[in-house]
Design a protein around this motif. Sequence first.
Motif: not given
Length: 323
Positions: A127-128, A131, A181
């Motif tokens: 997810v990081y 993002t 996020a």
Amino acid sequence: LFIVGLGLNPKVIKEVGKTALITGLGQIVFTAASAFALMRAFNYDSISSIYVGVALAFSSTIIVLKLLSDKKEQNKLYGKIAIGFLLVQDIVATFALLIASASKESGFGAVDFSLLALKGIAAGLVVYIVTVHVLKPATTFISKSQELLFLFAIAWGFGIGSLFKLIGFSLEVGALFSGVALAGMPYAQEVSSRLRPLRDFFVIVFFIGLGASLNIGAIQDVALQAIALSAFVLIGKPLIVVMLMGLLGYTKKNSFKAGVAIAQVSEFSLIFMAIGLENAQVSEQVVSLITVVGLVTIALSAYMITYADSLFVYVEKYLSMFE
């Protein structure tokens, strides 16, 4: 929960300072311990008592933010402090949901926790990366159209929620993380604003679902406990905050208004109990008990927050010892 996550920017926690941290953590510990003792006094088993203790420790960020915004007092001193320790509560609640959603009837050992942690770290890393390397460069494209931003937010929330559900977490935890996020993105507040009508719709459906799932027979069996726990949430929780803020040097009025702001049960708490029921760790009777407490405290605390100044006039002389 996705919208709550949008407000959980780690930078905000740093800004509110030690008051939010000390008050938030102190209130959680004292509330959970007191509620655990109450449940044990009512002859409930240890697991149920732990679940209820944790559930009652958290307050509703969504409801408090809405009421403070309606009163235009979110930027007053007590409002900032209340929002600060609500954010601390949300972070702790996230870990509580993580552990509860992963634990099973057969137990949850160190190996299971380690495996879950590795999965969580892997999902968080994915997810990081997305993002930072996809969403951030595409900020202009995503935010140039209100319709595109709205559709993107819904797709992102359900998508990340489903990803976390797939690897063993609850859908609620995934929804919260999907919001976190995006919390640092320049369009986070715009997304939150655009999703507000959808949030209100889901909140209504959420409470309809709670009402429909209530077992009237079970409520009659736990009426005394529901009254005692509701009184504790409406009076005990604010008193704990008043004492903690008094020790930190705040006036009794700021302490009282900040304490009144958290005199309800959180949406996290109700989901936390639902996960416990799903894992067969708590009974339907205990879930009905907390649902009743949640409905009663949410309804009454809304009036307490709205008329906090009028209430303070009646209790001011009794609060001098805490100032």
